[in-house]
Design a protein around this motif. Sequence first.
Motif, PDB file in Angstrom:
ATOM      1  N   GLN A 223       0.832  -1.208   0.000  1.00 10.75           N
ATOM      2  CA  GLN A 223       0.000   0.000   0.000  1.00 10.75           C
ATOM      3  C   GLN A 223       0.868   1.261   0.000  1.00 10.75           C
ATOM      4  O   GLN A 223       0.589   2.225  -0.722  1.00 10.75           O
ATOM      5  CB  GLN A 223      -0.938   0.029   1.224  1.00 10.75           C
ATOM      6  N   LYS A 224       1.932   1.243   0.813  1.00  7.55           N
ATOM      7  CA  LYS A 224       2.827   2.398   0.865  1.00  7.55           C
ATOM      8  C   LYS A 224       3.496   2.600  -0.496  1.00  7.55           C
ATOM      9  O   LYS A 224       3.651   3.736  -0.954  1.00  7.55           O
ATOM     10  CB  LYS A 224       3.875   2.221   1.970  1.00  7.55           C
ATOM     11  N   ALA A 225       3.897   1.500  -1.130  1.00  8.47           N
ATOM     12  CA  ALA A 225       4.544   1.588  -2.450  1.00  8.47           C
ATOM     13  C   ALA A 225       3.571   2.139  -3.485  1.00  8.47           C
ATOM     14  O   ALA A 225       3.945   2.944  -4.341  1.00  8.47           O
ATOM     15  CB  ALA A 225       5.068   0.218  -2.871  1.00  8.47           C
ATOM     16  N   LYS A 226       2.319   1.718  -3.392  1.00  8.01           N
ATOM     17  CA  LYS A 226       1.299   2.198  -4.337  1.00  8.01           C
ATOM     18  C   LYS A 226       1.074   3.705  -4.154  1.00  8.01           C
ATOM     19  O   LYS A 226       0.941   4.440  -5.129  1.00  8.01           O
ATOM     20  CB  LYS A 226      -0.007   1.431  -4.116  1.00  8.01           C
TER      21      LYS A 226
ATOM     22  N   LYS B  91       7.438   7.396 -10.070  1.00  6.00           N
ATOM     23  CA  LYS B  91       7.408   7.344 -11.542  1.00  6.00           C
ATOM     24  C   LYS B  91       7.916   8.645 -12.136  1.00  6.00           C
ATOM     25  O   LYS B  91       8.698   8.632 -13.097  1.00  6.00           O
ATOM     26  CB  LYS B  91       5.985   7.065 -12.040  1.00  6.00           C
ATOM     27  N   VAL B  92       7.484   9.770 -11.588  1.00  4.48           N
ATOM     28  CA  VAL B  92       7.939  11.072 -12.076  1.00  4.48           C
ATOM     29  C   VAL B  92       9.458  11.171 -11.937  1.00  4.48           C
ATOM     30  O   VAL B  92      10.164  11.535 -12.886  1.00  4.48           O
ATOM     31  CB  VAL B  92       7.233  12.229 -11.319  1.00  4.48           C
TER      32      VAL B  92
ATOM     33  N   ASN C 263      12.838   0.584 -13.961  1.00  3.13           N
ATOM     34  CA  ASN C 263      11.509  -0.055 -14.038  1.00  3.13           C
ATOM     35  C   ASN C 263      11.368  -1.164 -13.003  1.00  3.13           C
ATOM     36  O   ASN C 263      10.363  -1.240 -12.294  1.00  3.13           O
ATOM     37  CB  ASN C 263      11.243  -0.610 -15.443  1.00  3.13           C
ATOM     38  N   ILE C 264      12.370  -2.023 -12.906  1.00  3.75           N
ATOM     39  CA  ILE C 264      12.313  -3.123 -11.942  1.00  3.75           C
ATOM     40  C   ILE C 264      12.402  -2.579 -10.517  1.00  3.75           C
ATOM     41  O   ILE C 264      11.787  -3.116  -9.599  1.00  3.75           O
ATOM     42  CB  ILE C 264      13.384  -4.208 -12.229  1.00  3.75           C
TER      43      ILE C 264
ATOM     44  N   THR D 284       9.733  -1.790  -5.136  1.00  2.50           N
ATOM     45  CA  THR D 284       9.379  -1.005  -3.952  1.00  2.50           C
ATOM     46  C   THR D 284       8.213  -1.646  -3.199  1.00  2.50           C
ATOM     47  O   THR D 284       8.061  -1.419  -2.001  1.00  2.50           O
ATOM     48  CB  THR D 284       9.010   0.462  -4.289  1.00  2.50           C
ATOM     49  N   ALA D 285       7.416  -2.456  -3.881  1.00  3.72           N
ATOM     50  CA  ALA D 285       6.275  -3.113  -3.234  1.00  3.72           C
ATOM     51  C   ALA D 285       6.662  -4.432  -2.577  1.00  3.72           C
ATOM     52  O   ALA D 285       5.871  -5.012  -1.835  1.00  3.72           O
ATOM     53  CB  ALA D 285       5.156  -3.353  -4.255  1.00  3.72           C
ATOM     54  N   THR D 286       7.870  -4.923  -2.829  1.00  2.04           N
ATOM     55  CA  THR D 286       8.325  -6.202  -2.287  1.00  2.04           C
ATOM     56  C   THR D 286       9.396  -6.038  -1.226  1.00  2.04           C
ATOM     57  O   THR D 286       9.374  -6.717  -0.209  1.00  2.04           O
ATOM     58  CB  THR D 286       8.896  -7.084  -3.430  1.00  2.04           C
TER      59      THR D 286
END
Length: 168
Positions: free
Chosen positions: A16-19, A26-27, A145-146, A151-153
């Motif tokens: 959730q934090k990564a999202k 991304k920017v 990109n990876i 960041t979510a893992t």
Amino acid sequence: MGSMDKTKHLLENLPQKAKQAAPQNKVLFNKLKKRKPKNLDDVVHALHDDVFEEIDCLACANCCKTLGPRITDNDIARLAKHLKQKPGKFIENYLQIDEDGDYVFKEMPCPFLMPDNYCMVYEVRPKACREYPHTDRKRFYQALNITLKNTATCPAVFEIAERLREQF
């Protein structure tokens, strides 16, 4: 806060934090891809070293629990030899071919992850495992990109991205 506590704290609600942080990341990552700052590797490698002083991988092992690494022919030969199996038997016991045509583990978590989060085959682990999370590689801009996905893992990657935004 000790490294184990910090790791567990960062791991809480990590997806959730990564999202939430993804739009800002991304920017930044798009800007870094375009500009390719000459000091990017130095900055990221210093952040990598700092963050991994604070993060305890053994308190997490999220990568070993959730990510299926690509297993190369060299990995198969090395792991099979270590386990005293023929490569064909190793493939039969542990691997399947994924949608990209690569060998991956049949099941996750990794079959070599022990209950204490240690790796049973650490000395001969697959190349993808040795290189993860790619935040200490050269030409880091090629791994943006990876890194965003990771960041979510990985709480360390999330923290590196947070600190990277402060620097650029």
